[in-house]
Enzyme design. Structure first.
Site, mmCIF file in Angstrom:
data_model
loop_
_atom_site.group_PDB
_atom_site.id
_atom_site.type_symbol
_atom_site.label_atom_id
_atom_site.label_comp_id
_atom_site.label_asym_id
_atom_site.label_seq_id
_atom_site.Cartn_x
_atom_site.Cartn_y
_atom_site.Cartn_z
ATOM 1 N N ASP A 1 48.789 0.437 33.998
ATOM 2 C CA ASP A 1 48.627 1.834 34.409
ATOM 3 C C ASP A 1 47.715 2.623 33.479
ATOM 4 O OD1 ASP A 1 50.365 1.531 36.567
ATOM 5 O OD2 ASP A 1 52.121 1.907 35.313
ATOM 6 N N HIS B 1 25.618 -8.187 15.636
ATOM 7 C CA HIS B 1 26.538 -7.374 16.426
ATOM 8 C C HIS B 1 27.984 -7.644 16.022
ATOM 9 C CE1 HIS B 1 23.360 -6.854 19.836
ATOM 10 N NE2 HIS B 1 23.152 -6.045 18.812
ATOM 11 N N ASP C 1 26.555 0.457 11.073
ATOM 12 C CA ASP C 1 25.736 0.888 12.217
ATOM 13 C C ASP C 1 26.652 1.706 13.112
ATOM 14 O OD1 ASP C 1 24.214 1.118 14.550
ATOM 15 O OD2 ASP C 1 23.392 -0.899 14.389
ATOM 16 N N ASP D 1 22.194 7.136 16.735
ATOM 17 C CA ASP D 1 22.243 5.712 16.373
ATOM 18 C C ASP D 1 21.684 5.574 14.964
ATOM 19 O OD1 ASP D 1 22.351 2.978 16.365
ATOM 20 O OD2 ASP D 1 21.000 2.673 18.056
ATOM 21 N N HIS E 1 15.027 -9.497 15.053
ATOM 22 C CA HIS E 1 15.089 -8.536 16.161
ATOM 23 C C HIS E 1 13.892 -7.597 16.114
ATOM 24 C CE1 HIS E 1 16.446 -5.227 13.499
ATOM 25 N NE2 HIS E 1 17.285 -6.096 12.952
ATOM 26 N N HIS F 1 14.276 0.911 19.896
ATOM 27 C CA HIS F 1 14.515 1.032 21.337
ATOM 28 C C HIS F 1 14.533 2.511 21.688
ATOM 29 C CE1 HIS F 1 18.667 2.165 20.269
ATOM 30 N NE2 HIS F 1 18.689 1.107 19.482
ATOM 31 N N HIS G 1 20.730 2.367 24.294
ATOM 32 C CA HIS G 1 19.481 1.687 24.653
ATOM 33 C C HIS G 1 19.022 2.349 25.939
ATOM 34 C CE1 HIS G 1 19.990 -2.235 22.133
ATOM 35 N NE2 HIS G 1 20.388 -1.167 21.481
ATOM 36 N N GLU H 1 14.396 0.668 13.171
ATOM 37 C CA GLU H 1 15.499 -0.022 12.505
ATOM 38 C C GLU H 1 15.153 -1.439 12.046
ATOM 39 O OE1 GLU H 1 18.652 -1.280 15.244
ATOM 40 O OE2 GLU H 1 17.650 -0.124 16.807
ATOM 41 N N TYR I 1 18.208 -10.265 6.953
ATOM 42 C CA TYR I 1 19.507 -10.935 7.005
ATOM 43 C C TYR I 1 19.334 -12.340 6.422
ATOM 44 C CZ TYR I 1 19.398 -7.224 10.432
ATOM 45 O OH TYR I 1 19.188 -6.021 11.057
ATOM 46 N N ARG J 1 20.110 -3.332 6.962
ATOM 47 C CA ARG J 1 19.390 -2.668 8.061
ATOM 48 C C ARG J 1 19.397 -1.168 7.777
ATOM 49 N NH1 ARG J 1 21.720 -4.916 11.956
ATOM 50 N NH2 ARG J 1 23.217 -3.375 12.738
ATOM 51 N N GLU K 1 18.322 2.378 9.826
ATOM 52 C CA GLU K 1 17.946 2.852 11.169
ATOM 53 C C GLU K 1 18.001 4.369 11.240
ATOM 54 O OE1 GLU K 1 19.353 2.126 15.798
ATOM 55 O OE2 GLU K 1 20.734 1.674 14.151
#
Length: 443
Positions: free
Chosen positions: A45, A248, A265, A276, A355, A359, A366, A389, A393, A410, A412
Protein backbone atom coordinates in the site's frame (compact mmCIF):
# COMPACT_ATOMS: atom_id res chain seq x y z
CA UNK A 1 -4.57 22.00 2.91
CA UNK A 2 -6.65 24.92 1.71
CA UNK A 3 -6.56 26.30 -1.84
CA UNK A 4 -5.27 29.64 -0.53
CA UNK A 5 -2.22 27.95 1.00
CA UNK A 6 -1.52 26.19 -2.28
CA UNK A 7 -1.91 29.34 -4.34
CA UNK A 8 0.41 31.30 -2.05
CA UNK A 9 3.25 29.17 -3.40
CA UNK A 10 2.35 29.43 -7.07
CA UNK A 11 5.22 30.29 -9.42
CA UNK A 12 5.06 33.09 -11.94
CA UNK A 13 2.92 31.52 -14.67
CA UNK A 14 3.95 33.82 -17.51
CA UNK A 15 6.93 31.65 -18.58
CA UNK A 16 4.67 28.59 -18.80
CA UNK A 17 2.17 30.40 -21.02
CA UNK A 18 5.04 31.60 -23.21
CA UNK A 19 6.36 28.05 -23.55
CA UNK A 20 2.93 26.71 -24.54
CA UNK A 21 2.58 29.46 -27.13
CA UNK A 22 6.07 28.76 -28.48
CA UNK A 23 5.40 25.05 -28.81
CA UNK A 24 2.09 25.68 -30.59
CA UNK A 25 3.84 28.08 -32.96
CA UNK A 26 6.59 25.54 -33.75
CA UNK A 27 3.98 22.85 -34.35
CA UNK A 28 2.41 25.15 -36.99
CA UNK A 29 -0.75 23.06 -36.99
CA UNK A 30 -2.21 20.00 -35.37
CA UNK A 31 -2.66 18.83 -31.80
CA UNK A 32 -0.22 17.78 -29.07
CA UNK A 33 -0.97 15.34 -26.25
CA UNK A 34 1.42 15.53 -23.28
CA UNK A 35 0.59 13.43 -20.19
CA UNK A 36 2.26 13.75 -16.84
CA UNK A 37 3.94 10.83 -15.10
CA UNK A 38 1.85 8.12 -13.43
CA UNK A 39 1.95 7.29 -9.74
CA UNK A 40 3.97 4.15 -8.97
CA UNK A 41 3.48 1.52 -6.29
CA UNK A 42 6.61 0.87 -4.24
CA UNK A 43 5.27 -2.11 -2.35
CA UNK A 44 1.88 -3.20 -1.03
CA UNK A 45 0.00 0.00 0.00
CA UNK A 46 3.01 2.29 -0.29
CA UNK A 47 3.62 4.57 -3.30
CA UNK A 48 6.88 6.04 -4.43
CA UNK A 49 6.97 9.76 -3.67
CA UNK A 50 5.27 11.32 -6.68
CA UNK A 51 7.25 13.29 -9.25
CA UNK A 52 5.61 14.84 -12.34
CA UNK A 53 6.80 14.40 -15.92
CA UNK A 54 9.40 17.04 -16.71
CA UNK A 55 8.02 18.18 -20.08
CA UNK A 56 4.45 18.31 -18.78
CA UNK A 57 5.57 20.45 -15.85
CA UNK A 58 7.70 22.64 -18.13
CA UNK A 59 4.51 23.62 -19.97
CA UNK A 60 2.04 23.80 -17.09
CA UNK A 61 3.58 24.03 -13.58
CA UNK A 62 0.77 21.66 -12.63
CA UNK A 63 2.03 19.28 -9.91
CA UNK A 64 -0.71 16.68 -9.62
CA UNK A 65 -0.80 13.14 -11.07
CA UNK A 66 -3.51 11.93 -13.47
CA UNK A 67 -3.25 14.95 -15.73
CA UNK A 68 -2.86 15.55 -19.46
CA UNK A 69 -2.13 18.73 -21.42
CA UNK A 70 -3.62 19.06 -24.89
CA UNK A 71 -2.36 21.86 -27.14
CA UNK A 72 -4.21 22.80 -30.30
CA UNK A 73 -2.09 24.79 -32.76
CA UNK A 74 -3.17 26.82 -35.76
CA UNK A 75 -5.05 30.06 -36.27
CA UNK A 76 -6.81 29.77 -32.90
CA UNK A 77 -4.40 27.99 -30.54
CA UNK A 78 -5.69 26.83 -27.19
CA UNK A 79 -4.49 24.85 -24.19
CA UNK A 80 -6.65 22.25 -22.48
CA UNK A 81 -5.86 20.61 -19.15
CA UNK A 82 -7.43 17.35 -18.03
CA UNK A 83 -7.07 16.68 -14.31
CA UNK A 84 -8.67 14.98 -11.32
CA UNK A 85 -11.98 16.27 -10.03
CA UNK A 86 -12.45 17.65 -6.55
CA UNK A 87 -13.09 14.82 -4.11
CA UNK A 88 -13.49 15.65 -0.42
CA UNK A 89 -13.08 12.06 0.74
CA UNK A 90 -9.84 11.49 -1.20
CA UNK A 91 -8.55 14.91 -0.17
CA UNK A 92 -9.06 13.91 3.46
CA UNK A 93 -6.60 11.05 2.91
CA UNK A 94 -4.26 12.40 0.24
CA UNK A 95 -4.41 16.20 0.36
CA UNK A 96 -5.72 19.09 -1.69
CA UNK A 97 -6.78 18.72 -5.33
CA UNK A 98 -7.36 21.69 -7.57
CA UNK A 99 -10.12 20.23 -9.71
CA UNK A 100 -10.73 21.49 -13.27
CA UNK A 101 -12.28 24.86 -12.44
CA UNK A 102 -9.65 25.99 -9.96
CA UNK A 103 -6.86 24.52 -12.10
CA UNK A 104 -8.00 26.51 -15.12
CA UNK A 105 -7.93 29.74 -13.12
CA UNK A 106 -4.75 28.97 -11.20
CA UNK A 107 -2.57 27.72 -14.06
CA UNK A 108 -3.74 29.94 -16.89
CA UNK A 109 -4.88 27.31 -19.37
CA UNK A 110 -7.76 28.07 -21.71
CA UNK A 111 -9.89 25.10 -20.65
CA UNK A 112 -9.87 22.36 -18.04
CA UNK A 113 -11.95 19.18 -17.85
CA UNK A 114 -12.14 16.11 -15.61
CA UNK A 115 -9.61 13.41 -16.50
CA UNK A 116 -12.55 10.98 -16.59
CA UNK A 117 -13.73 12.72 -19.79
CA UNK A 118 -10.46 12.25 -21.65
CA UNK A 119 -11.55 9.21 -23.68
CA UNK A 120 -14.76 10.93 -24.69
CA UNK A 121 -13.25 14.27 -25.69
CA UNK A 122 -9.98 13.27 -27.39
CA UNK A 123 -11.46 11.70 -30.55
CA UNK A 124 -13.43 14.91 -31.09
CA UNK A 125 -10.32 17.01 -30.57
CA UNK A 126 -8.32 14.83 -32.96
CA UNK A 127 -10.93 15.03 -35.71
CA UNK A 128 -9.79 16.98 -38.80
CA UNK A 129 -6.39 17.80 -37.31
CA UNK A 130 -3.55 17.53 -39.86
CA UNK A 131 -0.98 16.16 -37.39
CA UNK A 132 -0.72 14.54 -33.98
CA UNK A 133 2.28 15.41 -31.81
CA UNK A 134 3.07 13.10 -28.89
CA UNK A 135 5.90 10.90 -27.63
CA UNK A 136 5.53 7.53 -29.41
CA UNK A 137 7.18 4.65 -27.63
CA UNK A 138 7.53 6.45 -24.31
CA UNK A 139 4.73 4.41 -22.73
CA UNK A 140 3.03 1.38 -24.34
CA UNK A 141 -0.19 2.17 -22.48
CA UNK A 142 -0.39 5.63 -24.02
CA UNK A 143 0.51 4.25 -27.45
CA UNK A 144 -2.45 1.87 -27.23
CA UNK A 145 -4.79 4.53 -25.93
CA UNK A 146 -3.91 7.01 -28.65
CA UNK A 147 -4.29 4.34 -31.33
CA UNK A 148 -7.76 3.64 -29.97
CA UNK A 149 -8.69 7.33 -30.26
CA UNK A 150 -7.32 7.50 -33.81
CA UNK A 151 -9.35 4.44 -34.79
CA UNK A 152 -12.49 6.09 -33.43
CA UNK A 153 -11.78 9.12 -35.60
CA UNK A 154 -11.15 6.94 -38.65
CA UNK A 155 -14.46 5.17 -38.04
CA UNK A 156 -16.19 8.50 -38.67
CA UNK A 157 -14.69 8.73 -42.16
CA UNK A 158 -18.04 8.39 -43.97
CA UNK A 159 -19.25 11.55 -42.24
CA UNK A 160 -16.39 13.50 -43.79
CA UNK A 161 -14.20 13.49 -40.67
CA UNK A 162 -10.46 12.84 -41.18
CA UNK A 163 -7.85 11.58 -38.74
CA UNK A 164 -4.40 13.18 -38.46
CA UNK A 165 -2.36 12.16 -41.50
CA UNK A 166 0.94 12.57 -39.65
CA UNK A 167 2.24 11.51 -36.27
CA UNK A 168 5.22 13.55 -35.11
CA UNK A 169 7.40 13.10 -32.05
CA UNK A 170 6.69 16.13 -29.86
CA UNK A 171 10.02 15.58 -28.10
CA UNK A 172 11.87 16.89 -31.15
CA UNK A 173 10.37 20.32 -30.50
CA UNK A 174 10.14 20.15 -26.72
CA UNK A 175 13.67 18.90 -26.13
CA UNK A 176 15.14 21.74 -28.18
CA UNK A 177 13.05 24.27 -26.26
CA UNK A 178 14.08 22.84 -22.90
CA UNK A 179 17.75 22.95 -23.86
CA UNK A 180 17.72 26.75 -23.63
CA UNK A 181 16.89 27.97 -20.13
CA UNK A 182 14.84 31.11 -19.62
CA UNK A 183 15.30 33.59 -16.75
CA UNK A 184 12.80 31.82 -14.46
CA UNK A 185 14.55 28.48 -14.92
CA UNK A 186 17.98 29.96 -14.28
CA UNK A 187 16.78 31.64 -11.10
CA UNK A 188 15.59 28.27 -9.79
CA UNK A 189 18.78 26.50 -10.87
CA UNK A 190 20.95 29.08 -9.11
CA UNK A 191 18.95 28.62 -5.91
CA UNK A 192 19.25 24.83 -6.21
CA UNK A 193 23.01 25.21 -6.71
CA UNK A 194 23.32 27.32 -3.58
CA UNK A 195 21.43 24.77 -1.46
CA UNK A 196 23.64 21.98 -2.79
CA UNK A 197 26.79 24.01 -2.12
CA UNK A 198 25.79 24.40 1.52
CA UNK A 199 25.10 20.66 1.70
CA UNK A 200 28.59 19.81 0.42
CA UNK A 201 30.18 22.19 2.91
CA UNK A 202 28.14 20.62 5.71
CA UNK A 203 29.29 17.17 4.57
CA UNK A 204 32.93 18.28 4.53
CA UNK A 205 32.70 19.65 8.06
CA UNK A 206 31.05 16.42 9.28
CA UNK A 207 33.71 14.10 7.81
CA UNK A 208 35.98 12.32 10.28
CA UNK A 209 37.67 8.92 10.44
CA UNK A 210 35.43 6.42 12.20
CA UNK A 211 32.22 7.80 10.73
CA UNK A 212 30.26 6.12 7.94
CA UNK A 213 29.31 6.98 4.39
CA UNK A 214 25.64 6.95 5.38
CA UNK A 215 26.31 9.59 8.01
CA UNK A 216 27.57 11.94 5.30
CA UNK A 217 24.57 11.00 3.14
CA UNK A 218 22.32 12.06 6.04
CA UNK A 219 24.08 15.43 6.32
CA UNK A 220 23.48 16.07 2.62
CA UNK A 221 19.81 15.12 2.70
CA UNK A 222 19.24 17.20 5.83
CA UNK A 223 20.70 20.32 4.23
CA UNK A 224 18.74 19.78 1.01
CA UNK A 225 15.43 19.70 2.86
CA UNK A 226 16.41 22.44 5.29
CA UNK A 227 17.13 24.66 2.29
CA UNK A 228 13.66 24.07 0.83
CA UNK A 229 14.52 21.52 -1.85
CA UNK A 230 11.84 18.89 -2.32
CA UNK A 231 14.07 15.96 -3.27
CA UNK A 232 17.61 14.92 -4.04
CA UNK A 233 18.00 15.24 -7.81
CA UNK A 234 19.44 11.69 -7.74
CA UNK A 235 20.49 9.45 -4.87
CA UNK A 236 23.80 10.73 -3.49
CA UNK A 237 27.03 8.89 -4.18
CA UNK A 238 29.12 8.88 -0.99
CA UNK A 239 32.16 6.79 -1.83
CA UNK A 240 35.12 6.36 0.46
CA UNK A 241 38.47 4.79 -0.46
CA UNK A 242 38.25 2.19 -3.22
CA UNK A 243 34.52 2.86 -3.61
CA UNK A 244 35.44 6.19 -5.23
CA UNK A 245 36.66 4.17 -8.22
CA UNK A 246 33.13 2.81 -8.75
CA UNK A 247 31.46 5.46 -10.91
CA UNK A 248 27.88 4.84 -9.77
CA UNK A 249 28.51 3.55 -6.25
CA UNK A 250 25.22 3.50 -4.32
CA UNK A 251 25.58 1.47 -1.12
CA UNK A 252 26.84 4.35 1.07
CA UNK A 253 27.32 2.05 4.05
CA UNK A 254 31.07 1.64 4.59
CA UNK A 255 33.16 3.14 7.39
CA UNK A 256 35.27 6.22 6.70
CA UNK A 257 38.93 5.34 7.15
CA UNK A 258 41.85 7.61 7.94
CA UNK A 259 44.02 8.18 4.89
CA UNK A 260 41.24 7.57 2.36
CA UNK A 261 39.60 10.04 0.02
CA UNK A 262 35.83 10.56 0.06
CA UNK A 263 34.08 11.27 -3.26
CA UNK A 264 30.63 12.84 -2.91
CA UNK A 265 28.37 13.31 -5.94
CA UNK A 266 25.15 14.93 -4.75
CA UNK A 267 22.71 17.64 -5.75
CA UNK A 268 19.21 18.68 -4.78
CA UNK A 269 16.10 19.16 -6.89
CA UNK A 270 14.28 22.44 -6.30
CA UNK A 271 10.90 23.12 -7.90
CA UNK A 272 11.66 20.47 -10.50
CA UNK A 273 15.18 21.64 -11.40
CA UNK A 274 18.32 19.63 -10.69
CA UNK A 275 21.72 20.62 -9.41
CA UNK A 276 24.66 18.23 -9.78
CA UNK A 277 27.89 18.72 -7.81
CA UNK A 278 30.81 16.42 -7.10
CA UNK A 279 33.63 17.12 -4.70
CA UNK A 280 36.38 14.89 -3.35
CA UNK A 281 38.13 15.41 -0.02
CA UNK A 282 40.43 13.57 2.42
CA UNK A 283 38.71 11.80 5.31
CA UNK A 284 41.53 12.84 7.66
CA UNK A 285 41.46 16.46 6.50
CA UNK A 286 44.79 16.48 4.66
CA UNK A 287 45.68 15.13 1.22
CA UNK A 288 48.64 12.77 1.00
CA UNK A 289 51.28 13.61 -1.60
CA UNK A 290 49.85 11.26 -4.24
CA UNK A 291 46.28 12.28 -3.45
CA UNK A 292 47.17 15.95 -3.77
CA UNK A 293 48.90 15.35 -7.11
CA UNK A 294 45.90 13.53 -8.56
CA UNK A 295 43.41 16.00 -7.10
CA UNK A 296 45.27 19.01 -8.50
CA UNK A 297 45.51 17.30 -11.89
CA UNK A 298 41.74 16.75 -12.01
CA UNK A 299 41.11 20.32 -10.87
CA UNK A 300 43.45 21.68 -13.56
CA UNK A 301 41.63 19.59 -16.17
CA UNK A 302 38.28 20.90 -14.98
CA UNK A 303 39.43 24.52 -15.15
CA UNK A 304 40.72 23.91 -18.68
CA UNK A 305 37.37 22.39 -19.65
CA UNK A 306 35.36 25.24 -18.11
CA UNK A 307 37.48 27.73 -20.08
CA UNK A 308 36.14 26.09 -23.25
CA UNK A 309 32.49 26.68 -22.30
CA UNK A 310 31.56 29.72 -24.34
CA UNK A 311 29.49 30.53 -27.43
CA UNK A 312 30.91 29.11 -30.64
CA UNK A 313 32.84 26.30 -29.02
CA UNK A 314 31.38 22.90 -29.83
CA UNK A 315 29.97 20.48 -27.27
CA UNK A 316 33.08 18.29 -27.26
CA UNK A 317 35.56 21.14 -26.72
CA UNK A 318 35.49 20.95 -22.89
CA UNK A 319 35.98 17.18 -23.02
CA UNK A 320 38.92 17.49 -25.40
CA UNK A 321 40.54 20.12 -23.16
CA UNK A 322 40.10 17.94 -20.07
CA UNK A 323 41.52 14.88 -21.82
CA UNK A 324 44.68 16.72 -22.91
CA UNK A 325 45.40 17.92 -19.37
CA UNK A 326 44.64 14.55 -17.82
CA UNK A 327 46.66 12.58 -20.36
CA UNK A 328 49.67 14.86 -19.86
CA UNK A 329 49.32 14.44 -16.11
CA UNK A 330 49.05 10.66 -16.33
CA UNK A 331 52.34 10.62 -18.26
CA UNK A 332 54.00 12.90 -15.70
CA UNK A 333 52.79 10.72 -12.81
CA UNK A 334 54.05 7.52 -14.45
CA UNK A 335 50.59 6.10 -15.05
CA UNK A 336 50.80 6.23 -18.86
CA UNK A 337 53.79 5.86 -21.17
CA UNK A 338 54.63 7.54 -24.47
CA UNK A 339 53.92 10.89 -26.05
CA UNK A 340 50.81 12.93 -25.33
CA UNK A 341 49.55 12.33 -28.87
CA UNK A 342 50.04 8.57 -28.55
CA UNK A 343 48.27 8.35 -25.18
CA UNK A 344 45.32 10.25 -26.60
CA UNK A 345 45.25 8.45 -29.95
CA UNK A 346 45.40 4.98 -28.38
CA UNK A 347 43.03 6.08 -25.60
CA UNK A 348 45.40 4.67 -23.03
CA UNK A 349 44.21 7.45 -20.69
CA UNK A 350 40.82 5.69 -20.52
CA UNK A 351 42.24 3.22 -18.00
CA UNK A 352 41.95 6.07 -15.52
CA UNK A 353 39.35 8.37 -17.11
CA UNK A 354 36.62 6.41 -18.85
CA UNK A 355 33.61 8.75 -18.95
CA UNK A 356 32.77 11.97 -20.71
CA UNK A 357 33.21 15.40 -19.19
CA UNK A 358 29.58 16.51 -18.91
CA UNK A 359 25.92 16.41 -19.85
CA UNK A 360 23.01 18.81 -20.24
CA UNK A 361 21.32 19.83 -16.97
CA UNK A 362 17.84 21.13 -16.20
CA UNK A 363 14.53 19.56 -15.24
CA UNK A 364 16.31 16.22 -15.59
CA UNK A 365 19.78 15.58 -14.20
CA UNK A 366 20.80 14.22 -17.61
CA UNK A 367 18.63 16.71 -19.39
CA UNK A 368 17.15 16.54 -22.86
CA UNK A 369 18.76 18.00 -25.98
CA UNK A 370 20.80 16.73 -28.89
CA UNK A 371 24.58 16.75 -28.63
CA UNK A 372 25.15 16.60 -32.39
CA UNK A 373 23.58 18.14 -35.49
CA UNK A 374 24.00 16.33 -38.82
CA UNK A 375 26.74 14.20 -37.31
CA UNK A 376 28.76 17.13 -35.99
CA UNK A 377 29.09 18.28 -32.38
CA UNK A 378 26.71 21.18 -31.94
CA UNK A 379 27.97 24.63 -31.03
CA UNK A 380 27.42 25.93 -27.53
CA UNK A 381 24.93 28.81 -27.31
CA UNK A 382 23.79 31.20 -24.57
CA UNK A 383 21.16 29.68 -22.30
CA UNK A 384 22.50 26.12 -22.41
CA UNK A 385 23.37 24.59 -19.04
CA UNK A 386 25.74 21.68 -18.62
CA UNK A 387 27.96 19.94 -16.12
CA UNK A 388 31.74 19.86 -16.31
CA UNK A 389 33.02 16.81 -14.41
CA UNK A 390 36.39 15.26 -15.27
CA UNK A 391 37.76 12.60 -12.99
CA UNK A 392 40.51 10.08 -12.32
CA UNK A 393 39.98 6.56 -10.97
CA UNK A 394 43.07 4.49 -10.22
CA UNK A 395 42.60 0.85 -9.34
CA UNK A 396 45.49 -1.35 -8.22
CA UNK A 397 47.42 -2.79 -11.15
CA UNK A 398 50.78 -4.12 -12.27
CA UNK A 399 52.03 -0.88 -13.77
CA UNK A 400 50.38 1.41 -11.23
CA UNK A 401 52.62 2.75 -8.43
CA UNK A 402 51.18 1.61 -5.09
CA UNK A 403 50.96 5.17 -3.77
CA UNK A 404 48.14 5.80 -6.28
CA UNK A 405 46.08 2.68 -5.58
CA UNK A 406 42.38 3.28 -4.91
CA UNK A 407 42.55 7.03 -5.47
CA UNK A 408 39.31 8.19 -7.05
CA UNK A 409 38.72 11.89 -7.72
CA UNK A 410 35.93 13.70 -9.54
CA UNK A 411 35.18 17.43 -9.50
CA UNK A 412 31.88 18.57 -11.00
CA UNK A 413 30.24 21.96 -11.43
CA UNK A 414 27.12 23.25 -13.17
CA UNK A 415 27.84 25.79 -15.90
CA UNK A 416 25.67 28.20 -17.88
CA UNK A 417 26.74 29.38 -21.33
CA UNK A 418 26.42 33.18 -21.38
CA UNK A 419 26.67 35.70 -24.19
CA UNK A 420 30.40 36.20 -23.68
CA UNK A 421 31.59 33.08 -21.87
CA UNK A 422 30.14 31.10 -19.02
CA UNK A 423 28.87 31.32 -15.46
CA UNK A 424 29.72 28.56 -12.99
CA UNK A 425 26.48 28.54 -11.03
CA UNK A 426 27.93 26.17 -8.43
CA UNK A 427 31.04 28.32 -7.86
CA UNK A 428 30.02 28.79 -4.24
CA UNK A 429 31.12 25.20 -3.57
CA UNK A 430 34.74 25.23 -2.40
CA UNK A 431 37.22 23.13 -4.37
CA UNK A 432 40.85 24.21 -4.11
CA UNK A 433 43.15 22.04 -2.01
CA UNK A 434 43.61 24.81 0.54
CA UNK A 435 39.88 25.56 0.80
CA UNK A 436 38.98 21.90 1.28
CA UNK A 437 41.65 21.25 3.90
CA UNK A 438 40.47 24.32 5.84
CA UNK A 439 36.91 22.94 5.98
CA UNK A 440 37.05 19.14 6.34
CA UNK A 441 36.43 18.01 9.91
CA UNK A 442 36.04 21.57 11.23
CA UNK A 443 32.66 22.45 12.77
Amino acid sequence: MSPSLILDRMPDLRPYATRRATLAQRMHAGIAIIPTAPERIRNRDSDYLYRFDSSFYYLTAFPEPEAVLVLVAGDEPRSILFCREKNEERELWEGFRYGPQAACEAFGVDEAHPISELDERLPKLLANQPALHYAPGADPGWDARILEWLNKVRAMGRTGVTAPAQIRDVRVLLDEMRLFKDAAELDTMRRAASISARAHHRAMRATRPGGHEYGIEAELLYEFRKGGAQYPAYWPIVAGGAHACVLHYRENNAPLRAGDLLLVDAGCELDGYASDITRTWPVSGRFSGAQRDVYQLVLDSQLAAIAEVRPGRHWNSPHEAAVRVLARGFIDLGLCEGSLEKVIETEDYRRFYMHRTGHWLGLDVHDVGEYKHAGEWRALEPGMTLTVEPGCYIRPGEKVPEAFWNIGVRIEDDVLVTGTGCEVITAETLKTVEQIESLVGHD
